[in-house]
Scaffold this motif. Structure first.
Motif, mmCIF file in Angstrom:
data_model
loop_
_atom_site.group_PDB
_atom_site.id
_atom_site.type_symbol
_atom_site.label_atom_id
_atom_site.label_comp_id
_atom_site.label_asym_id
_atom_site.label_seq_id
_atom_site.Cartn_x
_atom_site.Cartn_y
_atom_site.Cartn_z
ATOM 1 N N VAL A 7 1.753 -1.519 -0.163
ATOM 2 C CA VAL A 7 2.635 -0.394 -0.493
ATOM 3 C C VAL A 7 3.208 -0.568 -1.898
ATOM 4 O O VAL A 7 3.245 0.376 -2.692
ATOM 5 C CB VAL A 7 3.747 -0.249 0.567
ATOM 6 C CG1 VAL A 7 4.811 0.739 0.117
ATOM 7 C CG2 VAL A 7 3.152 0.184 1.902
ATOM 8 N N LEU A 8 3.627 -1.770 -2.213
ATOM 9 C CA LEU A 8 4.170 -2.046 -3.543
ATOM 10 C C LEU A 8 3.108 -1.830 -4.621
ATOM 11 O O LEU A 8 3.385 -1.215 -5.661
ATOM 12 C CB LEU A 8 4.712 -3.473 -3.595
ATOM 13 C CG LEU A 8 5.567 -3.852 -4.777
ATOM 14 C CD1 LEU A 8 6.795 -2.954 -4.869
ATOM 15 C CD2 LEU A 8 5.990 -5.306 -4.670
ATOM 16 N N SER A 9 1.901 -2.294 -4.378
ATOM 17 C CA SER A 9 0.845 -2.108 -5.383
ATOM 18 C C SER A 9 0.457 -0.630 -5.499
ATOM 19 O O SER A 9 0.090 -0.167 -6.577
ATOM 20 C CB SER A 9 -0.375 -2.977 -5.082
ATOM 21 O OG SER A 9 -1.064 -2.552 -3.942
ATOM 22 N N GLY A 10 0.573 0.127 -4.409
ATOM 23 C CA GLY A 10 0.355 1.572 -4.471
ATOM 24 C C GLY A 10 1.398 2.255 -5.336
ATOM 25 O O GLY A 10 1.088 3.196 -6.076
ATOM 26 N N ALA A 44 -3.791 -6.542 -8.858
ATOM 27 C CA ALA A 44 -3.571 -7.863 -8.256
ATOM 28 C C ALA A 44 -3.009 -7.710 -6.847
ATOM 29 O O ALA A 44 -3.439 -8.405 -5.916
ATOM 30 C CB ALA A 44 -2.636 -8.695 -9.128
ATOM 31 N N GLY A 45 -2.061 -6.799 -6.682
ATOM 32 C CA GLY A 45 -1.499 -6.565 -5.352
ATOM 33 C C GLY A 45 -2.546 -6.045 -4.381
ATOM 34 O O GLY A 45 -2.591 -6.475 -3.226
ATOM 35 N N LEU A 46 -3.375 -5.130 -4.845
ATOM 36 C CA LEU A 46 -4.450 -4.616 -3.996
ATOM 37 C C LEU A 46 -5.386 -5.747 -3.582
ATOM 38 O O LEU A 46 -5.759 -5.853 -2.411
ATOM 39 C CB LEU A 46 -5.222 -3.511 -4.720
ATOM 40 C CG LEU A 46 -6.424 -2.920 -3.993
ATOM 41 C CD1 LEU A 46 -6.009 -2.267 -2.674
ATOM 42 C CD2 LEU A 46 -7.135 -1.902 -4.895
ATOM 43 N N ALA A 47 -5.740 -6.600 -4.516
ATOM 44 C CA ALA A 47 -6.639 -7.724 -4.216
ATOM 45 C C ALA A 47 -6.020 -8.668 -3.184
ATOM 46 O O ALA A 47 -6.694 -9.109 -2.246
ATOM 47 C CB ALA A 47 -6.972 -8.485 -5.497
ATOM 48 N N VAL A 48 -4.740 -8.958 -3.337
ATOM 49 C CA VAL A 48 -4.056 -9.841 -2.387
ATOM 50 C C VAL A 48 -3.981 -9.178 -1.013
ATOM 51 O O VAL A 48 -4.234 -9.812 0.014
ATOM 52 C CB VAL A 48 -2.645 -10.225 -2.901
ATOM 53 C CG1 VAL A 48 -1.833 -10.912 -1.830
ATOM 54 C CG2 VAL A 48 -2.763 -11.108 -4.139
ATOM 55 N N ALA A 49 -3.643 -7.899 -0.985
ATOM 56 C CA ALA A 49 -3.539 -7.181 0.292
ATOM 57 C C ALA A 49 -4.883 -7.149 1.010
ATOM 58 O O ALA A 49 -4.937 -7.209 2.244
ATOM 59 C CB ALA A 49 -3.009 -5.773 0.061
ATOM 60 N N MET A 50 -5.976 -7.068 0.262
ATOM 61 C CA MET A 50 -7.303 -7.004 0.866
ATOM 62 C C MET A 50 -7.708 -8.309 1.537
ATOM 63 O O MET A 50 -8.671 -8.329 2.306
ATOM 64 C CB MET A 50 -8.347 -6.611 -0.177
ATOM 65 C CG MET A 50 -8.339 -5.155 -0.518
ATOM 66 S SD MET A 50 -9.656 -4.800 -1.713
ATOM 67 C CE MET A 50 -9.567 -3.035 -1.790
ATOM 68 N N ALA A 58 -7.351 -0.572 3.090
ATOM 69 C CA ALA A 58 -6.473 -0.947 1.979
ATOM 70 C C ALA A 58 -6.636 0.023 0.809
ATOM 71 O O ALA A 58 -5.644 0.491 0.233
ATOM 72 C CB ALA A 58 -6.761 -2.379 1.533
ATOM 73 N N TYR A 59 -7.874 0.338 0.481
ATOM 74 C CA TYR A 59 -8.115 1.229 -0.659
ATOM 75 C C TYR A 59 -7.578 2.630 -0.387
ATOM 76 O O TYR A 59 -6.943 3.242 -1.243
ATOM 77 C CB TYR A 59 -9.607 1.272 -1.005
ATOM 78 C CG TYR A 59 -9.893 2.113 -2.206
ATOM 79 C CD1 TYR A 59 -9.487 1.696 -3.479
ATOM 80 C CD2 TYR A 59 -10.523 3.341 -2.088
ATOM 81 C CE1 TYR A 59 -9.729 2.486 -4.595
ATOM 82 C CE2 TYR A 59 -10.774 4.130 -3.200
ATOM 83 C CZ TYR A 59 -10.371 3.690 -4.447
ATOM 84 O OH TYR A 59 -10.606 4.480 -5.540
ATOM 85 N N ALA A 60 -7.821 3.149 0.801
ATOM 86 C CA ALA A 60 -7.353 4.493 1.144
ATOM 87 C C ALA A 60 -5.827 4.571 1.106
ATOM 88 O O ALA A 60 -5.256 5.535 0.590
ATOM 89 C CB ALA A 60 -7.867 4.891 2.528
ATOM 90 N N VAL A 61 -5.155 3.569 1.621
ATOM 91 C CA VAL A 61 -3.691 3.545 1.612
ATOM 92 C C VAL A 61 -3.179 3.429 0.182
ATOM 93 O O VAL A 61 -2.252 4.134 -0.223
ATOM 94 C CB VAL A 61 -3.164 2.404 2.504
ATOM 95 C CG1 VAL A 61 -1.676 2.186 2.310
ATOM 96 C CG2 VAL A 61 -3.474 2.694 3.975
ATOM 97 N N CYS A 96 -1.546 10.555 7.023
ATOM 98 C CA CYS A 96 -2.804 9.812 7.126
ATOM 99 C C CYS A 96 -2.601 8.335 6.821
ATOM 100 O O CYS A 96 -3.178 7.471 7.488
ATOM 101 C CB CYS A 96 -3.846 10.415 6.190
ATOM 102 S SG CYS A 96 -4.417 12.029 6.731
ATOM 103 N N VAL A 97 -1.794 8.025 5.826
ATOM 104 C CA VAL A 97 -1.491 6.627 5.489
ATOM 105 C C VAL A 97 -0.806 5.953 6.680
ATOM 106 O O VAL A 97 -1.158 4.830 7.070
ATOM 107 C CB VAL A 97 -0.625 6.544 4.209
ATOM 108 C CG1 VAL A 97 -0.036 5.156 4.039
ATOM 109 C CG2 VAL A 97 -1.455 6.928 2.993
#
Length: 104
Positions: A7-10, A44-50, A58-61, A96-97
Protein backbone atom coordinates in the motif's frame (compact mmCIF):
# COMPACT_ATOMS: atom_id res chain seq x y z
CA UNK A 1 3.71 -6.68 6.56
CA UNK A 2 3.76 -7.31 2.79
CA UNK A 3 0.37 -5.65 2.40
CA UNK A 4 1.43 -2.57 4.37
CA UNK A 5 4.56 -2.21 2.23
CA UNK A 6 2.50 -2.72 -0.92
CA UNK A 7 0.00 0.00 0.00
CA UNK A 8 2.82 2.39 0.86
CA UNK A 9 4.64 1.67 -2.39
CA UNK A 10 1.35 2.20 -4.27
CA UNK A 11 1.11 5.63 -2.66
CA UNK A 12 4.64 6.39 -3.84
CA UNK A 13 3.56 5.36 -7.33
CA UNK A 14 1.07 8.21 -7.22
CA UNK A 15 3.86 10.55 -6.09
CA UNK A 16 6.16 9.62 -8.95
CA UNK A 17 3.36 9.72 -11.54
CA UNK A 18 2.35 13.21 -10.41
CA UNK A 19 5.97 14.38 -10.29
CA UNK A 20 6.56 13.00 -13.78
CA UNK A 21 3.75 15.15 -15.12
CA UNK A 22 5.03 18.21 -13.29
CA UNK A 23 8.61 17.66 -14.50
CA UNK A 24 7.61 18.69 -18.03
CA UNK A 25 9.79 16.11 -19.72
CA UNK A 26 12.45 16.25 -17.00
CA UNK A 27 13.05 19.95 -17.68
CA UNK A 28 12.16 21.03 -14.11
CA UNK A 29 14.68 20.03 -11.48
CA UNK A 30 12.62 19.57 -8.29
CA UNK A 31 9.82 17.47 -9.82
CA UNK A 32 12.45 15.40 -11.63
CA UNK A 33 14.27 14.68 -8.37
CA UNK A 34 10.98 13.84 -6.63
CA UNK A 35 10.09 11.55 -9.55
CA UNK A 36 13.30 9.53 -9.32
CA UNK A 37 13.26 9.25 -5.51
CA UNK A 38 9.60 8.20 -5.42
CA UNK A 39 10.16 5.78 -8.30
CA UNK A 40 12.99 4.04 -6.45
CA UNK A 41 10.98 3.83 -3.22
CA UNK A 42 7.87 2.62 -5.05
CA UNK A 43 9.66 -0.07 -7.04
CA UNK A 44 11.69 -1.25 -4.05
CA UNK A 45 8.52 -1.52 -1.98
CA UNK A 46 6.78 -3.45 -4.74
CA UNK A 47 9.74 -5.84 -4.97
CA UNK A 48 9.74 -6.42 -1.21
CA UNK A 49 5.97 -6.92 -1.12
CA UNK A 50 6.23 -9.49 -3.92
CA UNK A 51 8.31 -11.70 -1.65
CA UNK A 52 5.15 -12.47 0.31
CA UNK A 53 2.42 -11.93 -2.28
CA UNK A 54 1.70 -13.36 -5.73
CA UNK A 55 3.06 -11.18 -8.53
CA UNK A 56 -0.31 -10.64 -10.22
CA UNK A 57 -2.08 -9.65 -7.02
CA UNK A 58 0.73 -7.37 -5.88
CA UNK A 59 0.98 -5.64 -9.25
CA UNK A 60 -2.78 -5.15 -9.60
CA UNK A 61 -3.06 -3.67 -6.10
CA UNK A 62 0.00 -1.45 -6.62
CA UNK A 63 -1.34 -0.07 -9.90
CA UNK A 64 -4.85 0.34 -8.49
CA UNK A 65 -3.70 2.30 -5.46
CA UNK A 66 -1.38 4.44 -7.56
CA UNK A 67 -4.05 5.20 -10.14
CA UNK A 68 -6.74 6.08 -7.60
CA UNK A 69 -4.45 8.35 -5.60
CA UNK A 70 -3.05 10.03 -8.71
CA UNK A 71 -6.51 10.82 -10.04
CA UNK A 72 -7.84 11.83 -6.62
CA UNK A 73 -4.94 14.25 -6.15
CA UNK A 74 -5.51 15.71 -9.61
CA UNK A 75 -9.20 16.19 -8.81
CA UNK A 76 -8.46 17.86 -5.46
CA UNK A 77 -5.92 20.23 -7.01
CA UNK A 78 -8.24 21.07 -9.91
CA UNK A 79 -6.09 19.70 -12.71
CA UNK A 80 -8.69 17.02 -13.48
CA UNK A 81 -12.44 17.44 -13.59
CA UNK A 82 -14.65 15.79 -11.00
CA UNK A 83 -17.77 13.86 -11.89
CA UNK A 84 -20.01 11.37 -10.14
CA UNK A 85 -19.11 8.74 -12.73
CA UNK A 86 -15.35 9.19 -12.20
CA UNK A 87 -15.81 8.91 -8.45
CA UNK A 88 -17.94 5.78 -8.86
CA UNK A 89 -15.28 4.21 -11.08
CA UNK A 90 -12.54 5.05 -8.56
CA UNK A 91 -14.64 3.49 -5.80
CA UNK A 92 -14.90 0.42 -8.04
CA UNK A 93 -11.11 0.20 -8.29
CA UNK A 94 -10.81 0.51 -4.50
CA UNK A 95 -13.41 -2.24 -4.14
CA UNK A 96 -11.40 -4.50 -6.44
CA UNK A 97 -8.22 -3.84 -4.45
CA UNK A 98 -10.06 -4.71 -1.23
CA UNK A 99 -11.45 -7.82 -2.91
CA UNK A 100 -7.95 -8.97 -3.84
CA UNK A 101 -6.85 -8.50 -0.23
CA UNK A 102 -9.84 -10.45 1.10
CA UNK A 103 -9.25 -13.31 -1.35
CA UNK A 104 -5.57 -13.57 -0.57
Amino acid sequence: MSWFILVLSGAFEAVWATALGKSEGFSKTLPTIVFFLALIISMAGLAVAMRGLPVGTAYAVWVGIGAVLTIAFAMVTGSESVSALKIALLVGIVGCVIGLKVLH
